[in-house]
Design a protein around this motif. Structure first.
Motif, PDB file in Angstrom:
ATOM      1  N   ASP A  48       1.118  -1.081   0.082  1.00 29.39           N
ATOM      2  CA  ASP A  48       0.126   0.009   0.165  1.00 29.39           C
ATOM      3  C   ASP A  48       0.773   1.098  -0.114  1.00 29.39           C
ATOM      4  OD1 ASP A  48      -2.323  -1.364  -0.195  1.00 29.39           O
ATOM      5  OD2 ASP A  48      -2.545  -1.264   2.110  1.00 29.39           O
ATOM      6  N   VAL A  89       0.440   6.480   2.598  1.00 29.41           N
ATOM      7  CA  VAL A  89      -0.464   6.059   3.393  1.00 29.41           C
ATOM      8  C   VAL A  89      -0.383   6.895   4.544  1.00 29.41           C
ATOM      9  CG1 VAL A  89      -0.695   4.004   5.053  1.00 29.41           C
ATOM     10  CG2 VAL A  89       0.146   3.489   3.045  1.00 29.41           C
ATOM     11  N   SER A 327       2.439  -1.864   4.445  1.00 28.49           N
ATOM     12  CA  SER A 327       2.735  -0.532   4.902  1.00 28.49           C
ATOM     13  C   SER A 327       3.767  -0.283   5.980  1.00 28.49           C
ATOM     14  CB  SER A 327       1.361   0.110   5.414  1.00 28.49           C
ATOM     15  OG  SER A 327       1.009  -0.637   6.696  1.00 28.49           O
TER      16      SER A 327
END
Length: 451
Positions: A48, A89, A327
């Protein structure tokens, strides 16, 4: 021949210097002391991305203390994929954390008042600084994913009657689930979709000098399974639910939650303030379908000089990714010259932001965390797929990815005490050789064959 861009950090004065592989000095194969082999046939997690948090403190400093020109610059350098490092993120506190100017929730009431219908729910606080910056970040990088974590429920829902310490009262489980729904709906109305939530930040830590809430595994399991997930379903909310959101040293907590609530949980969130990254793989092995996310790690004055601090982000970041995380999120996006602002009564802060905004001079400084994050986020883009990388020496740490455009990205860190001459064997049989000083980092981006 492929175009290969290299970003290298050799020390405090030489952070994230860009050059092309063609500019590297020629090195004899006889001089090679370590080999890293990248194998694109073995694949792991999809990324991500990388980022930090717009805490109340960070948002205030960037949105109010900096002038418009500085704010434009820092937002571009943080979020733009080409002009900056392309952070993707953002994990935001739902209400006050330790890094806020005041203690607040989205449903604060006078003492003895209750609002089970959430008639007084409001995100007005976040509309001042946080939401405008989130919207600007999304304009700069539409691939950004937003996460949200509460440090505490509103005080009237808790055994302590306050946002400080205490536990969520069982009679308010449904109301608190509705509180999450209201938050997600309110942010969506501002064009800000919430990708994932955690029920509680650091649920096993109950400090008495900033917002906190104890949430034992059996409580979190009950809350997710019977209240939060059903509330999401009934409102057609597809936001992911990540359990735990605490340190690597207690893998028994997420295992306990997943034991009965696996169907309602999308993954596990981790912090780095205790234990080791291998805990991520341990839980994933027990529940292979669940996502792994690293949602908070702060640099700070407890890791004193440059070398240890930069090395900590590089070595730990590589190991976080090698242990399947989608992440890698640090903590405050910005702090001031006093490592604040913090909530009243917090005491001395030792955390470090991604940038420093001096409240006295308005000077803007990019910290070593910015450049360490850059080593990852500049070359490993959202939806990149991790591929295998194997080093002949343990202290030559590495992680590699294949981006959606077909380019290969690799991040290497020499965690040893001596200089190494490293050869990287790329998937297309291209070989790259360069020198790495002790505690230096190199990121590679192999962009494919040029005409």
């Amino acid at each position: 021949m492929p175009e290969i861009i290299i970003y290298q950090s050799k020390g405090e004065g030489e952070l994230f210097v860009e050059q092309f592989a063609a500019q590297l000095p020629q090195i004899s194969s006889d001089a090679v002391t370590a080999t890293v082999e990248i194998d694109a046939t073995q694949t792991y997690q999809e990324m991500d991305g990388f980022g930090a948090s717009f805490t109340d403190s960070a948002a205030y400093l960037i949105h109010q203390v900096l002038d418009e020109e500085q704010r434009t610059e820092v937002m571009s350098r943080l979020f733009h994929p080409q002009d900056g490092i392309g952070l993707s993120v953002l994990r935001n506190p739902m209400g006050a954390s330790d890094y806020a100017r005041t203690i607040y929730s989205y449903n604060d009431l006078p003492e003895q008042e209750r609002d089970p219908g959430l008639a007084k729910f409001s995100i007005a606080h976040d509309e001042a600084d946080i939401i405008p910056l989130l919207q600007q970040a999304l304009e700069l990088n539409p691939e950004i994913r937003l996460m949200a974590s509460p440090w505490s429920a509103p005080g009237w829902m808790k055994t302590s009657g306050s946002m400080i310490a205490g536990q969520l009262k069982p009679e308010y489980y449904q109301v608190y689930a509705d509180y999450f729904v209201r938050y997600i709906q309110a942010f969506a109305a501002h064009g800000l979709p919430t990708y994932a939530v955690t029920p509680q930040n650091e649920p096993l830590f109950e400090p008495h000098h900033y917002p906190s809430m104890l949430m034992l595994p059996e409580e979190q399991r009950e809350f997710i399974q019977h209240y939060l997930k059903p509330a999401f379903r009934s409102h057609q909310i597809d936001t992911k639910i990540l359990c735990y959101d605490h340190n690597w040293d207690r893998p028994d907590y997420p295992l306990s939650v997943l034991d009965t609530a696996a169907a309602e949980v999308d993954g596990v969130a981790w912090h780095w303030y205790g234990g080791a990254p291998a805990a991520q793989s341990e839980v994933l092995k027990a529940y292979p379908g669940k996502e792994v996310h690293f949602t908070e790690g702060s640099g700070g004055e407890w890791i004193p000089p440059f070398e240890q601090a930069f090395s900590n982000v590089m070595r730990t970041g590589i190991e976080i990714l090698r242990n399947h995380s989608k992440s890698f999120v640090l903590w405050n996006m910005a702090l001031d010259e006093q490592n604040g602002p913090t909530v009243p009564g917090f005491g001395k802060s030792t955390c470090r932001g991604i940038v420093t905004v001096n409240q006295q001079t308005r000077e803007l400084t990019y910290t070593l965390d910015y450049y360490a994050l850059a080593h990852f986020s500049k070359v490993i883009r959202p939806k990149a797929l991790r591929i295998d990388s194997d080093s002949s020496k343990e202290h030559i740490r590495s992680v590699a990815f294949r981006n959606t455009d077909g380019s290969v990205a690799a991040v290497l860190f020499n965690d040893g005490e001596t200089q190494e001459t490293v050869t990287v064997k790329l998937p297309d049989e291209e070989v790259l050789t360069f020198s790495m000083g002790p505690k230096s980092a190199i990121s590679l981006q192999v962009k494919g064959n040029r005409e």
